[in-house]
Motif scaffolding. Structure first.
Motif, PDB file in Angstrom:
ATOM      1  N   MET A 184      36.321  -4.893 100.898  1.00 31.02           N
ATOM      2  CA  MET A 184      35.470  -5.596 101.860  1.00 31.02           C
ATOM      3  C   MET A 184      34.242  -4.763 102.220  1.00 31.02           C
ATOM      4  O   MET A 184      33.129  -5.295 102.290  1.00 31.02           O
ATOM      5  CB  MET A 184      36.267  -5.938 103.122  1.00 31.02           C
ATOM      6  CG  MET A 184      37.408  -6.898 102.881  1.00 31.02           C
ATOM      7  SD  MET A 184      36.882  -8.460 102.184  1.00 31.02           S
ATOM      8  CE  MET A 184      35.953  -9.116 103.528  1.00 31.02           C
ATOM      9  N   LEU A 185      34.423  -3.468 102.445  1.00 33.62           N
ATOM     10  CA  LEU A 185      33.289  -2.608 102.777  1.00 33.62           C
ATOM     11  C   LEU A 185      32.311  -2.507 101.614  1.00 33.62           C
ATOM     12  O   LEU A 185      31.094  -2.533 101.807  1.00 33.62           O
ATOM     13  CB  LEU A 185      33.774  -1.221 103.197  1.00 33.62           C
ATOM     14  CG  LEU A 185      32.716  -0.262 103.696  1.00 33.62           C
ATOM     15  CD1 LEU A 185      31.996  -0.835 104.912  1.00 33.62           C
ATOM     16  CD2 LEU A 185      33.330   1.070 104.035  1.00 33.62           C
ATOM     17  N   ALA A 186      32.822  -2.432 100.392  1.00 33.74           N
ATOM     18  CA  ALA A 186      31.941  -2.397  99.220  1.00 33.74           C
ATOM     19  C   ALA A 186      31.151  -3.697  99.099  1.00 33.74           C
ATOM     20  O   ALA A 186      29.964  -3.681  98.773  1.00 33.74           O
ATOM     21  CB  ALA A 186      32.755  -2.148  97.950  1.00 33.74           C
ATOM     22  N   ALA A 187      31.794  -4.818  99.387  1.00 34.03           N
ATOM     23  CA  ALA A 187      31.089  -6.110  99.337  1.00 34.03           C
ATOM     24  C   ALA A 187      30.011  -6.181 100.411  1.00 34.03           C
ATOM     25  O   ALA A 187      28.910  -6.695 100.172  1.00 34.03           O
ATOM     26  CB  ALA A 187      32.085  -7.250  99.511  1.00 34.03           C
ATOM     27  N   ILE A 188      30.304  -5.662 101.594  1.00 36.65           N
ATOM     28  CA  ILE A 188      29.308  -5.650 102.663  1.00 36.65           C
ATOM     29  C   ILE A 188      28.122  -4.774 102.294  1.00 36.65           C
ATOM     30  O   ILE A 188      26.958  -5.136 102.522  1.00 36.65           O
ATOM     31  CB  ILE A 188      29.953  -5.193 103.986  1.00 36.65           C
ATOM     32  CG1 ILE A 188      30.906  -6.267 104.501  1.00 36.65           C
ATOM     33  CG2 ILE A 188      28.905  -4.861 105.039  1.00 36.65           C
ATOM     34  CD1 ILE A 188      31.788  -5.825 105.643  1.00 36.65           C
ATOM     35  N   LEU A 189      28.385  -3.626 101.686  1.00 37.22           N
ATOM     36  CA  LEU A 189      27.290  -2.740 101.270  1.00 37.22           C
ATOM     37  C   LEU A 189      26.440  -3.383 100.177  1.00 37.22           C
ATOM     38  O   LEU A 189      25.212  -3.238 100.170  1.00 37.22           O
ATOM     39  CB  LEU A 189      27.851  -1.403 100.796  1.00 37.22           C
ATOM     40  CG  LEU A 189      28.362  -0.481 101.896  1.00 37.22           C
ATOM     41  CD1 LEU A 189      29.103   0.698 101.292  1.00 37.22           C
ATOM     42  CD2 LEU A 189      27.215   0.003 102.765  1.00 37.22           C
ATOM     43  N   GLU A 190      27.063  -4.074  99.246  1.00 39.02           N
ATOM     44  CA  GLU A 190      26.289  -4.764  98.208  1.00 39.02           C
ATOM     45  C   GLU A 190      25.436  -5.868  98.814  1.00 39.02           C
ATOM     46  O   GLU A 190      24.291  -6.077  98.411  1.00 39.02           O
ATOM     47  CB  GLU A 190      27.223  -5.349  97.143  1.00 39.02           C
ATOM     48  CG  GLU A 190      27.728  -4.326  96.153  1.00 39.02           C
ATOM     49  CD  GLU A 190      26.630  -3.772  95.278  1.00 39.02           C
ATOM     50  OE1 GLU A 190      25.682  -4.500  94.934  1.00 39.02           O
ATOM     51  OE2 GLU A 190      26.729  -2.586  94.925  1.00 39.02           O
ATOM     52  N   ARG A 191      25.983  -6.585  99.775  1.00 39.33           N
ATOM     53  CA  ARG A 191      25.207  -7.637 100.455  1.00 39.33           C
ATOM     54  C   ARG A 191      24.018  -7.023 101.200  1.00 39.33           C
ATOM     55  O   ARG A 191      22.919  -7.581 101.199  1.00 39.33           O
ATOM     56  CB  ARG A 191      26.124  -8.401 101.411  1.00 39.33           C
ATOM     57  CG  ARG A 191      25.432  -9.429 102.226  1.00 39.33           C
ATOM     58  CD  ARG A 191      24.913 -10.549 101.369  1.00 39.33           C
ATOM     59  NE  ARG A 191      24.191 -11.482 102.222  1.00 39.33           N
ATOM     60  CZ  ARG A 191      23.535 -12.508 101.802  1.00 39.33           C
ATOM     61  NH1 ARG A 191      23.526 -12.783 100.518  1.00 39.33           N
ATOM     62  NH2 ARG A 191      22.907 -13.287 102.611  1.00 39.33           N
ATOM     63  N   ALA A 192      24.231  -5.870 101.820  1.00 38.66           N
ATOM     64  CA  ALA A 192      23.130  -5.190 102.510  1.00 38.66           C
ATOM     65  C   ALA A 192      22.046  -4.784 101.519  1.00 38.66           C
ATOM     66  O   ALA A 192      20.845  -4.889 101.821  1.00 38.66           O
ATOM     67  CB  ALA A 192      23.654  -3.965 103.261  1.00 38.66           C
ATOM     68  N   PHE A 231      18.097  -5.947 101.638  1.00 35.97           N
ATOM     69  CA  PHE A 231      16.932  -5.061 101.575  1.00 35.97           C
ATOM     70  C   PHE A 231      15.981  -5.491 100.464  1.00 35.97           C
ATOM     71  O   PHE A 231      14.767  -5.490 100.639  1.00 35.97           O
ATOM     72  CB  PHE A 231      17.355  -3.601 101.353  1.00 35.97           C
ATOM     73  CG  PHE A 231      17.884  -2.927 102.578  1.00 35.97           C
ATOM     74  CD1 PHE A 231      17.135  -2.895 103.747  1.00 35.97           C
ATOM     75  CD2 PHE A 231      19.116  -2.301 102.573  1.00 35.97           C
ATOM     76  CE1 PHE A 231      17.612  -2.278 104.880  1.00 35.97           C
ATOM     77  CE2 PHE A 231      19.606  -1.679 103.695  1.00 35.97           C
ATOM     78  CZ  PHE A 231      18.853  -1.662 104.855  1.00 35.97           C
ATOM     79  N   LEU A 232      16.541  -5.857  99.310  1.00 38.53           N
ATOM     80  CA  LEU A 232      15.691  -6.265  98.189  1.00 38.53           C
ATOM     81  C   LEU A 232      15.004  -7.598  98.439  1.00 38.53           C
ATOM     82  O   LEU A 232      13.944  -7.866  97.886  1.00 38.53           O
ATOM     83  CB  LEU A 232      16.522  -6.336  96.906  1.00 38.53           C
ATOM     84  CG  LEU A 232      16.995  -4.993  96.363  1.00 38.53           C
ATOM     85  CD1 LEU A 232      17.909  -5.202  95.164  1.00 38.53           C
ATOM     86  CD2 LEU A 232      15.829  -4.101  95.999  1.00 38.53           C
ATOM     87  N   SER A 233      15.582  -8.432  99.287  1.00 43.57           N
ATOM     88  CA  SER A 233      14.951  -9.726  99.560  1.00 43.57           C
ATOM     89  C   SER A 233      13.695  -9.588 100.417  1.00 43.57           C
ATOM     90  O   SER A 233      12.888 -10.509 100.468  1.00 43.57           O
ATOM     91  CB  SER A 233      15.946 -10.665 100.236  1.00 43.57           C
ATOM     92  OG  SER A 233      16.202 -10.244 101.553  1.00 43.57           O
ATOM     93  N   TYR A 234      13.518  -8.462 101.073  1.00 39.04           N
ATOM     94  CA  TYR A 234      12.320  -8.246 101.890  1.00 39.04           C
ATOM     95  C   TYR A 234      11.120  -7.774 101.075  1.00 39.04           C
ATOM     96  O   TYR A 234      10.019  -7.665 101.607  1.00 39.04           O
ATOM     97  CB  TYR A 234      12.588  -7.252 103.013  1.00 39.04           C
ATOM     98  CG  TYR A 234      13.413  -7.830 104.122  1.00 39.04           C
ATOM     99  CD1 TYR A 234      12.896  -8.802 104.963  1.00 39.04           C
ATOM    100  CD2 TYR A 234      14.724  -7.419 104.319  1.00 39.04           C
ATOM    101  CE1 TYR A 234      13.652  -9.343 105.975  1.00 39.04           C
ATOM    102  CE2 TYR A 234      15.486  -7.954 105.338  1.00 39.04           C
ATOM    103  CZ  TYR A 234      14.943  -8.913 106.166  1.00 39.04           C
ATOM    104  OH  TYR A 234      15.692  -9.446 107.161  1.00 39.04           O
ATOM    105  N   ILE A 235      11.321  -7.491  99.806  1.00 41.62           N
ATOM    106  CA  ILE A 235      10.205  -7.055  98.960  1.00 41.62           C
ATOM    107  C   ILE A 235       9.382  -8.289  98.597  1.00 41.62           C
ATOM    108  O   ILE A 235       9.915  -9.260  98.061  1.00 41.62           O
ATOM    109  CB  ILE A 235      10.721  -6.355  97.687  1.00 41.62           C
ATOM    110  CG1 ILE A 235      11.450  -5.076  98.077  1.00 41.62           C
ATOM    111  CG2 ILE A 235       9.572  -6.058  96.732  1.00 41.62           C
ATOM    112  CD1 ILE A 235      12.101  -4.373  96.921  1.00 41.62           C
ATOM    113  N   PRO A 236       8.092  -8.260  98.891  1.00 40.03           N
ATOM    114  CA  PRO A 236       7.271  -9.443  98.608  1.00 40.03           C
ATOM    115  C   PRO A 236       7.103  -9.653  97.104  1.00 40.03           C
ATOM    116  O   PRO A 236       7.003  -8.706  96.334  1.00 40.03           O
ATOM    117  CB  PRO A 236       5.937  -9.129  99.276  1.00 40.03           C
ATOM    118  CG  PRO A 236       5.899  -7.649  99.402  1.00 40.03           C
ATOM    119  CD  PRO A 236       7.326  -7.187  99.507  1.00 40.03           C
TER     120      PRO A 236
END
Length: 84
Positions: A57-65, A69-74
């Motif tokens: 679960m923690l690994a999945a949360i880190l991957e989602r994070a 972060f990558l979605s904020y790159i224009p």
């Protein structure tokens, strides 16, 4: 002396690089967590245990994070010169 610079990043390149760095750190932590808690015990004792579920679960949360972060790159707009 501070770890962070006195001024915030001024241009898009610096912001993009910092977002990529944060995403990379999240992905590295997730892979390390999976390697240490899921893959290594298979070589020692073998088998699946429900005690490993929090690590998954923690690994999945880190991957989602990382994806957040990558979605904020224009996105770059393609110009006519780039298509040639």
């Amino acid at each position: 002396m501070s770890v962070f610079p006195a001024k915030p990043p001024q241009n898009d390149v610096q912001i993009t690089e910092r977002l990529k760095l944060a995403a990379s750190a999240c992905q590295n932590l997730a892979l390390t967590l999976v390697g240490l808690s899921l893959i290594s015990p298979f070589f020692a004792a073998g088998g699946w245990s429900w005690r490993k579920l929090p690590a998954v679960m923690l690994a999945a949360i880190l991957e989602r994070a990382a994806f957040e972060f990558l979605s904020y790159i224009p996105a770059k707009e393609a110009s006519k010169e780039d298509k040639r």
